[in-house]
Design a protein around this motif. Structure first.
Motif, PDB file in Angstrom:
ATOM      1  N   ASP A 180      40.081  46.301  30.923  1.00 45.12           N
ATOM      2  CA  ASP A 180      41.447  46.370  30.411  1.00 45.12           C
ATOM      3  C   ASP A 180      42.091  47.713  30.732  1.00 45.12           C
ATOM      4  O   ASP A 180      41.486  48.584  31.376  1.00 45.12           O
ATOM      5  CB  ASP A 180      41.500  46.046  28.915  1.00 45.12           C
ATOM      6  N   ILE A 181      43.320  47.879  30.302  1.00 51.67           N
ATOM      7  CA  ILE A 181      44.097  49.072  30.647  1.00 51.67           C
ATOM      8  C   ILE A 181      43.513  50.351  30.073  1.00 51.67           C
ATOM      9  O   ILE A 181      43.863  51.454  30.505  1.00 51.67           O
ATOM     10  CB  ILE A 181      45.557  48.921  30.174  1.00 51.67           C
ATOM     11  N   PHE A 182      42.596  50.228  29.088  1.00 54.00           N
ATOM     12  CA  PHE A 182      41.973  51.412  28.497  1.00 54.00           C
ATOM     13  C   PHE A 182      40.589  51.689  29.081  1.00 54.00           C
ATOM     14  O   PHE A 182      39.902  52.604  28.644  1.00 54.00           O
ATOM     15  CB  PHE A 182      41.863  51.250  26.978  1.00 54.00           C
ATOM     16  N   GLY A 183      40.160  50.854  30.029  1.00 50.15           N
ATOM     17  CA  GLY A 183      38.854  51.058  30.649  1.00 50.15           C
ATOM     18  C   GLY A 183      37.714  50.377  29.924  1.00 50.15           C
ATOM     19  O   GLY A 183      36.543  50.690  30.192  1.00 50.15           O
ATOM     20  N   ASN A 184      37.999  49.426  29.026  1.00 49.56           N
ATOM     21  CA  ASN A 184      36.945  48.673  28.343  1.00 49.56           C
ATOM     22  C   ASN A 184      36.443  47.562  29.258  1.00 49.56           C
ATOM     23  O   ASN A 184      37.231  46.765  29.756  1.00 49.56           O
ATOM     24  CB  ASN A 184      37.470  48.069  27.037  1.00 49.56           C
ATOM     25  N   VAL A 185      35.139  47.513  29.461  1.00 42.98           N
ATOM     26  CA  VAL A 185      34.537  46.578  30.413  1.00 42.98           C
ATOM     27  C   VAL A 185      33.704  45.534  29.667  1.00 42.98           C
ATOM     28  O   VAL A 185      32.886  45.873  28.815  1.00 42.98           O
ATOM     29  CB  VAL A 185      33.632  47.315  31.414  1.00 42.98           C
ATOM     30  N   PHE A 186      33.907  44.237  30.013  1.00 41.72           N
ATOM     31  CA  PHE A 186      33.120  43.166  29.415  1.00 41.72           C
ATOM     32  C   PHE A 186      32.752  42.139  30.476  1.00 41.72           C
ATOM     33  O   PHE A 186      33.529  41.867  31.401  1.00 41.72           O
ATOM     34  CB  PHE A 186      33.894  42.467  28.289  1.00 41.72           C
ATOM     35  N   TYR A 187      31.558  41.582  30.324  1.00 39.46           N
ATOM     36  CA  TYR A 187      31.103  40.499  31.197  1.00 39.46           C
ATOM     37  C   TYR A 187      31.552  39.168  30.608  1.00 39.46           C
ATOM     38  O   TYR A 187      31.484  38.955  29.403  1.00 39.46           O
ATOM     39  CB  TYR A 187      29.578  40.523  31.322  1.00 39.46           C
ATOM     40  N   ARG A 188      32.004  38.242  31.452  1.00 42.70           N
ATOM     41  CA  ARG A 188      32.454  36.924  31.001  1.00 42.70           C
ATOM     42  C   ARG A 188      31.565  35.843  31.629  1.00 42.70           C
ATOM     43  O   ARG A 188      31.550  35.673  32.842  1.00 42.70           O
ATOM     44  CB  ARG A 188      33.915  36.673  31.407  1.00 42.70           C
ATOM     45  N   SER A 189      30.840  35.147  30.785  1.00 40.54           N
ATOM     46  CA  SER A 189      29.950  34.080  31.256  1.00 40.54           C
ATOM     47  C   SER A 189      30.644  32.728  31.201  1.00 40.54           C
ATOM     48  O   SER A 189      30.004  31.692  31.381  1.00 40.54           O
ATOM     49  CB  SER A 189      28.682  34.043  30.396  1.00 40.54           C
ATOM     50  N   PHE A 190      31.938  32.719  30.956  1.00 38.73           N
ATOM     51  CA  PHE A 190      32.708  31.489  30.787  1.00 38.73           C
ATOM     52  C   PHE A 190      34.059  31.630  31.493  1.00 38.73           C
ATOM     53  O   PHE A 190      34.518  32.727  31.772  1.00 38.73           O
ATOM     54  CB  PHE A 190      32.942  31.224  29.293  1.00 38.73           C
ATOM     55  N   ARG A 191      34.680  30.490  31.786  1.00 39.52           N
ATOM     56  CA  ARG A 191      36.030  30.511  32.343  1.00 39.52           C
ATOM     57  C   ARG A 191      36.992  30.973  31.255  1.00 39.52           C
ATOM     58  O   ARG A 191      36.811  30.668  30.076  1.00 39.52           O
ATOM     59  CB  ARG A 191      36.420  29.130  32.866  1.00 39.52           C
ATOM     60  N   PHE A 192      38.051  31.678  31.644  1.00 36.73           N
ATOM     61  CA  PHE A 192      38.935  32.295  30.652  1.00 36.73           C
ATOM     62  C   PHE A 192      40.301  32.573  31.252  1.00 36.73           C
ATOM     63  O   PHE A 192      40.492  32.525  32.473  1.00 36.73           O
ATOM     64  CB  PHE A 192      38.307  33.607  30.144  1.00 36.73           C
ATOM     65  N   GLY A 193      41.245  32.877  30.386  1.00 39.66           N
ATOM     66  CA  GLY A 193      42.546  33.356  30.806  1.00 39.66           C
ATOM     67  C   GLY A 193      42.681  34.823  30.442  1.00 39.66           C
ATOM     68  O   GLY A 193      41.990  35.305  29.542  1.00 39.66           O
ATOM     69  N   ALA A 194      43.528  35.554  31.125  1.00 41.79           N
ATOM     70  CA  ALA A 194      43.663  36.992  30.873  1.00 41.79           C
ATOM     71  C   ALA A 194      45.128  37.396  30.878  1.00 41.79           C
ATOM     72  O   ALA A 194      45.927  36.893  31.680  1.00 41.79           O
ATOM     73  CB  ALA A 194      42.892  37.793  31.921  1.00 41.79           C
ATOM     74  N   SER A 195      45.470  38.322  29.998  1.00 44.06           N
ATOM     75  CA  SER A 195      46.839  38.830  29.923  1.00 44.06           C
ATOM     76  C   SER A 195      47.067  39.881  31.000  1.00 44.06           C
ATOM     77  O   SER A 195      46.141  40.283  31.709  1.00 44.06           O
ATOM     78  CB  SER A 195      47.089  39.435  28.537  1.00 44.06           C
ATOM     79  N   ASP A 196      48.290  40.367  31.083  1.00 42.05           N
ATOM     80  CA  ASP A 196      48.626  41.327  32.135  1.00 42.05           C
ATOM     81  C   ASP A 196      48.123  42.730  31.857  1.00 42.05           C
ATOM     82  O   ASP A 196      48.351  43.635  32.665  1.00 42.05           O
ATOM     83  CB  ASP A 196      50.136  41.345  32.378  1.00 42.05           C
ATOM     84  N   ASP A 197      47.433  42.937  30.716  1.00 46.43           N
ATOM     85  CA  ASP A 197      46.821  44.243  30.478  1.00 46.43           C
ATOM     86  C   ASP A 197      45.314  44.201  30.714  1.00 46.43           C
ATOM     87  O   ASP A 197      44.574  45.076  30.267  1.00 46.43           O
ATOM     88  CB  ASP A 197      47.135  44.769  29.063  1.00 46.43           C
ATOM     89  N   VAL A 198      44.873  43.183  31.460  1.00 45.22           N
ATOM     90  CA  VAL A 198      43.452  43.017  31.770  1.00 45.22           C
ATOM     91  C   VAL A 198      43.287  42.726  33.255  1.00 45.22           C
ATOM     92  O   VAL A 198      43.963  41.853  33.812  1.00 45.22           O
ATOM     93  CB  VAL A 198      42.832  41.864  30.950  1.00 45.22           C
ATOM     94  N   GLY A 199      42.379  43.468  33.907  1.00 45.03           N
ATOM     95  CA  GLY A 199      42.029  43.196  35.294  1.00 45.03           C
ATOM     96  C   GLY A 199      40.764  42.357  35.352  1.00 45.03           C
ATOM     97  O   GLY A 199      39.877  42.515  34.508  1.00 45.03           O
ATOM     98  N   VAL A 200      40.673  41.466  36.339  1.00 46.47           N
ATOM     99  CA  VAL A 200      39.514  40.581  36.470  1.00 46.47           C
ATOM    100  C   VAL A 200      38.836  40.836  37.821  1.00 46.47           C
ATOM    101  O   VAL A 200      39.508  40.942  38.854  1.00 46.47           O
ATOM    102  CB  VAL A 200      39.932  39.100  36.366  1.00 46.47           C
ATOM    103  N   TYR A 201      37.499  40.902  37.802  1.00 53.15           N
ATOM    104  CA  TYR A 201      36.718  41.279  38.978  1.00 53.15           C
ATOM    105  C   TYR A 201      35.575  40.277  39.179  1.00 53.15           C
ATOM    106  O   TYR A 201      34.774  40.061  38.268  1.00 53.15           O
ATOM    107  CB  TYR A 201      36.125  42.689  38.788  1.00 53.15           C
ATOM    108  N   TRP A 202      35.518  39.663  40.381  1.00 52.56           N
ATOM    109  CA  TRP A 202      34.429  38.740  40.662  1.00 52.56           C
ATOM    110  C   TRP A 202      34.226  38.608  42.168  1.00 52.56           C
ATOM    111  O   TRP A 202      35.009  39.118  42.963  1.00 52.56           O
ATOM    112  CB  TRP A 202      34.708  37.368  40.033  1.00 52.56           C
TER     113      TRP A 202
END
Length: 284
Positions: A180-202
């Motif tokens: 996210d915009i504050f540098g918080n990193v999380f792993y996602r083991s599921f399909r999801f939607g993300a807001s514009d304050d979150v970057g997605v990496y895969w």
């Protein structure tokens, strides 16, 4: 916040100690205490609004609902109620352990070696680790459709998942990282939607093991911690040149080692939980 103190303790000037009365103290135990804690913690915001020296009056004037038996507080009911909840949690935990095949707590030779081995690490660009990097899309509450898709926003509460939506426009794949915009990193083991304050990496050109992804996520989190805030937000479009350190093999990230290392750490962390769960279920 209220906590049960089973042993003797020292309390500082901003801590108040609350004790059961003489009639109750004979039966008082941790289960009964936990029942009262849940009731009293509901008033935390009220207690936080009074000065320490005025706490007693506010506390004594607080009304709570308790179970009664023949016009007496039913401590036996409280104790059994908490006991039943605990057993349900232990059974759920045991099912989780079984489903994820975590009963075997012994480290394999490879896992033990991964923990003890001194590996060579080097810096890698985030842009070289993931071939898909994108920002989520703005989605206001008014535009959200109720559904089953977890919706991720910035923040650490519930790992950033704030709702379940039916909007599929900005759906992202599982086995991804979000930053996210504050540098918080999380792993996602599921399909999801993300807001514009979150970057997605895969990666869609290679399948990186879930455990290796967890390792990478931890390394990126270490590299980003303290760098971003409201005044200096992180956007995925500017993150490709940021680096993190990873163990290497033939000048490439050693994904196999990362997965083995995380598996070993999981076993070490879960071991006391498994043993405690087994003991509690055996005793009850």
């Amino acid at each position: 916040q209220f906590f049960y103190m089973e042993k003797d303790f020292y309390a500082g000037q901003f801590t108040k100690s609350v004790y059961p009365n003489r009639k109750m103290i004979i039966r008082f135990n941790s289960n009964i205490a936990q029942y009262f804690i849940v009731l009293l913690n509901r008033f935390s915001s009220l207690y936080q609004g009074v000065l320490v020296r005025n706490f007693e009056k506010t506390f004594y004037d607080t009304d709570i609902l308790v179970p009664l038996l023949k016009d007496e507080i039913s401590l036996e009911y409280m104790e059994k109620y908490i006991h039943i909840l605990q057993l349900e949690k232990f059974r759920s935990l045991k099912n989780y352990i079984n489903e994820n095949k975590l009963e075997n707590l012994y480290l394999t030779y490879e896992e033990k070696t991964a923990i003890e081995e001194v590996k060579y690490w080097q810096a890698f660009r985030i842009g070289d680790l993931f071939n898909c990097i994108t920002q989520g899309a703005r989605l206001t509450k008014q535009d959200q459709i109720k559904g089953d898709l977890p919706f991720v926003m910035s923040g650490i509460t519930e790992t950033g998942v704030v709702a379940k939506i039916g909007n599929s426009k900005n759906e992202f794949p599982s086995n991804s990282l979000t930053i996210d915009i504050f540098g918080n990193v999380f792993y996602r083991s599921f399909r999801f939607g993300a807001s514009d304050d979150v970057g997605v990496y895969w990666n869609d050109d290679k399948q990186i093991d879930k455990l290796a992804m967890l390792f990478i996520g931890c390394s990126i989190q270490t590299a980003l911690t303290g760098q971003f805030s409201y005044g200096y937000k992180l956007r995925s479009s500017k993150s490709s040149d940021l680096t993190c350190f990873l163990p290497v093999k033939n000048n490439e990230p050693d994904y196999e080692y990362m997965a083995t290392f995380i598996k070993a750490i999981q076993k070490q962390v879960i071991k006391p939980v498994v043993e405690f769960t087994q003991k509690q279920l055996a005793e009850n």
